[in-house]
Scaffold this active site. Sequence first.
Site: not given
Ligand code: NAP
Length: 254
Positions: A71, A149, A162, A164
Amino acid sequence: MAQEMNAAPVCAVVTGGARGIGAAVCEALAARGLNVAVNHSHAASREAAERVAESLRERFGVAAQAIQADVSDFEQASSLVERAAAALGRVHVLVNNAGITRDALFLRMKEADFDRVLDVNLKGAFNCCKAAVPAMCKARAGRIVNMSSISGLHGNVGQVNYAASKAGIVGLTKSLAREVAPRGITVNAVAPGFIKTDMTNAVPEKIREQVLGNIPERRFGEPAEVASLVAFLASDEAAYITGQAIEIDGGLAL
Ligand code: NAP
């Protein structure tokens, strides 16, 4: 928005839909009857994305397809939305969920790690909105949910890049919400605390314990809990909510 008989099909595009919160969001949207484009970023995650799409087709009877795109690349983001619309119907819902961390204390943070996190987390959302909004305006309907977040709202040690990017998501959300509200499109952000995924599994045990002690509900969140909120914001019931950043964190940031 469940698909109605004889109505033109509509779909949701979920970036980073192959695992973690994104996979749970795909499930919650399919459960509400939406076709789903399950985006993944590279060839190695294709199998996981295909598995999610197959399970949506089997369990919910919707159309679902895995679509590869980084993306952060404007052309790939455009092609993601185009391919989703061609295969699954008008893009009614866009969930900008894709995100990465490259944590380090500020004094040690590398410029490349700042740039990459901003490129994926913030520019990625901009790229996908650029691709999806024109057709939403034409249809005078659409739902955009961006993943922020609590780090973006309150800051966090080791996460200058992150935080920012996630604060940027809030500014993008509020500004775009003002612009497209007259066209029947809502734009909201969800700001999770500490949710059980690969991202937080990578956090050292000592820090995980410290965080847990600071969460009033005394537990980490489940991806499905975030997905329920996203699905609500993407639904018809949430038509009068726009430009909001909603925290979902068990009270962590209180
Ligand atoms: P995760 O398990 O690490 O998954 C990250 C996802 O982002 C994966 O599906 C990955 O795709 C995708 N991704 C990474 N780089 C990409 C790119 N360049 N183009 C397209 N897709 C990409 O993380 P998560 O915890 O589920 O987080 C999901 C969202 O929630 C993120 O935006 C994260 O910042 C936010 N968030 C998470 C938490 C938490 O506690 N977990 C808290 C606050 C916010 P691939 O599978 O192809 O690598």
